[in-house]
Design an enzyme around this catalytic site. Sequence first.
Site, PDB file in Angstrom:
ATOM      1  N   ASP A 162       0.785  -1.242   0.000  1.00  0.00           N
ATOM      2  CA  ASP A 162       0.000   0.000   0.000  1.00  0.00           C
ATOM      3  C   ASP A 162       0.819   1.295   0.000  1.00  0.00           C
ATOM      4  O   ASP A 162       0.599   2.164  -0.815  1.00  0.00           O
ATOM      5  CB  ASP A 162      -0.922   0.040   1.228  1.00  0.00           C
ATOM      6  CG  ASP A 162      -1.772  -1.198   1.369  1.00  0.00           C
ATOM      7  OD1 ASP A 162      -1.396  -2.239   0.804  1.00  0.00           O
ATOM      8  OD2 ASP A 162      -2.803  -1.133   2.044  1.00  0.00           O
ATOM      9  N   GLU A 385       0.906  -9.862  11.236  1.00  0.00           N
ATOM     10  CA  GLU A 385       0.767  -9.402   9.851  1.00  0.00           C
ATOM     11  C   GLU A 385       2.146  -9.067   9.261  1.00  0.00           C
ATOM     12  O   GLU A 385       2.464  -9.435   8.144  1.00  0.00           O
ATOM     13  CB  GLU A 385      -0.139  -8.159   9.808  1.00  0.00           C
ATOM     14  CG  GLU A 385      -0.433  -7.649   8.402  1.00  0.00           C
ATOM     15  CD  GLU A 385      -1.379  -6.448   8.398  1.00  0.00           C
ATOM     16  OE1 GLU A 385      -1.763  -5.966   9.483  1.00  0.00           O
ATOM     17  OE2 GLU A 385      -1.738  -5.993   7.294  1.00  0.00           O
TER      18      GLU A 385
HETATM   19  C1  9YW Z   1      -6.224  -3.209   2.595  1.00  0.00           C
HETATM   20  C2  9YW Z   1      -4.949  -8.099   3.515  1.00  0.00           C
HETATM   21  C3  9YW Z   1      -4.305  -6.936   2.776  1.00  0.00           C
HETATM   22  C4  9YW Z   1      -3.143  -7.401   1.901  1.00  0.00           C
HETATM   23  C5  9YW Z   1      -2.336  -6.229   1.361  1.00  0.00           C
HETATM   24  C6  9YW Z   1      -1.937  -5.353   2.522  1.00  0.00           C
HETATM   25  C7  9YW Z   1      -3.173  -4.876   3.261  1.00  0.00           C
HETATM   26  C8  9YW Z   1      -4.850  -3.214   3.167  1.00  0.00           C
HETATM   27  O1  9YW Z   1      -3.878  -5.999   3.762  1.00  0.00           O
HETATM   28  O2  9YW Z   1      -3.978  -4.090   2.447  1.00  0.00           O
HETATM   29  O3  9YW Z   1      -7.087  -2.573   3.225  1.00  0.00           O
HETATM   30  O4  9YW Z   1      -6.465  -3.849   1.565  1.00  0.00           O
HETATM   31  O5  9YW Z   1      -1.137  -4.282   2.110  1.00  0.00           O
HETATM   32  O6  9YW Z   1      -1.209  -6.693   0.655  1.00  0.00           O
HETATM   33  O7  9YW Z   1      -3.611  -8.189   0.848  1.00  0.00           O
HETATM   34  O8  9YW Z   1      -3.998  -8.806   4.243  1.00  0.00           O
END
Ligand code: 9YW
Length: 412
Positions: A162, A385
Amino acid sequence: MDHLALDQAARAILRKNDRGGYTLPTSGLYPYQWNWDSAFAAWGFAQFDIERAWLELTTLFSGQWPNGMLPHILFHKPDPGYFPGPDVWGTEGKGPIPSSGISQPPVAATFARMIYDKNPDAGRNPMAALFPKLVAWHRWFMRWRNADGMIFITHPWEGGRDNAPDWDSAMQAIDPVGVGDYTRRDTAHVDASMRPTKDDYDRYIWLVQRARGLGWDDAAVAQDQPFKVADPLMTFVLLRANRDLAALADALGEDRAELDQWTAELTAGAEKLRNTAGVFDGFNLNAGHHTGSVSNASFLCWYGHLDSAQMLDELHQAFDQCRYPVPSQKVGSDWFNAKRYWRGPTWGIVNMLIGLGLADMGHKAEAEELRARTAALMAEHGFAEYYDPLTGDPAGGGSFTWTAAVWLAWAS
Ligand code: 9YW
């Protein structure tokens, strides 16, 4: 905890996050099915329940859009604890079930191949059904996210990292005017200092609103999005996934010519992601320049089967600088922050992909060192995480599906 207890704890996390057919990344913070999280979950389940592994992938592809796009989130059941939900994405009529409008790193074909190879008899039917869907998804990337063999993203969430510094220049060029009021939910679950900033978040939402305004039309989004950054993670992941899909084509008696052509195109494209320092790095397509960042994605070259003496040297530096490599941003760079999400912390999933690549390319000692240090991190600090690469402090959500899966499938 001893090894057996860790195995049991990891399995218990997968079972606890299982919602019958799909697995949450972690309850509370992420209450839906995420795309690449599910692929990791399937590989974790495959270590002890192969049927459940196939079910995870089959459920994931039940959300595929007719244009081949596989969304990054499937909103199977409404949950007010997450923002932005389906009402913000506004993708009605685009796919079979409510979803986001962007995709995520296509690791699924690689894990499908590994699960299939584990037990070809159990995998024959589900794999035969998944094969054309995987091809359609990869074709969507090659058509709509392809800049001369480099795979680009149109939203930071699409790349799965992100707030990586790779996106900074493209993000700064956006003025999120008119984004309106909204309430974040992530910071109600976890420490705000370890998450993307409000400036980031305004732009995340603004980009969603913009693509929604374009009706999620592939051509319009690919041409017009102010955020277009070629991504080493996406490029290496798709490159690897195409190779694995071609191997599956052989196993299933399908044609592999188109897949081989994509592999050649992406191999040439990945070379263009080397910056002047020789590091694989994000490339801002709208501005025409690299970021200059050494991220954990830079080390995925081996996973894509490109070798690099320079990246091996960078890896040795990371081993020296961090007790728990690989940091998502190089220690000592101006961007480095040991606790802020994709700007420093260590992520088990990326470590596993790096480790698989190192082993494939004959760098056995480095692969083993990375595996052993990742195993120690999880044994000492649980299945978080992500983690502080210097201290190992766990961060973000706990009881995390993909971290437990990485323990079961690779680190342990
Ligand atoms: C979001 C779920 C997701 C991952 C992403 C990570 C984070 C935040 O969490 O994203 O709100 O989507 O950066 O890679 O898939 O674990």
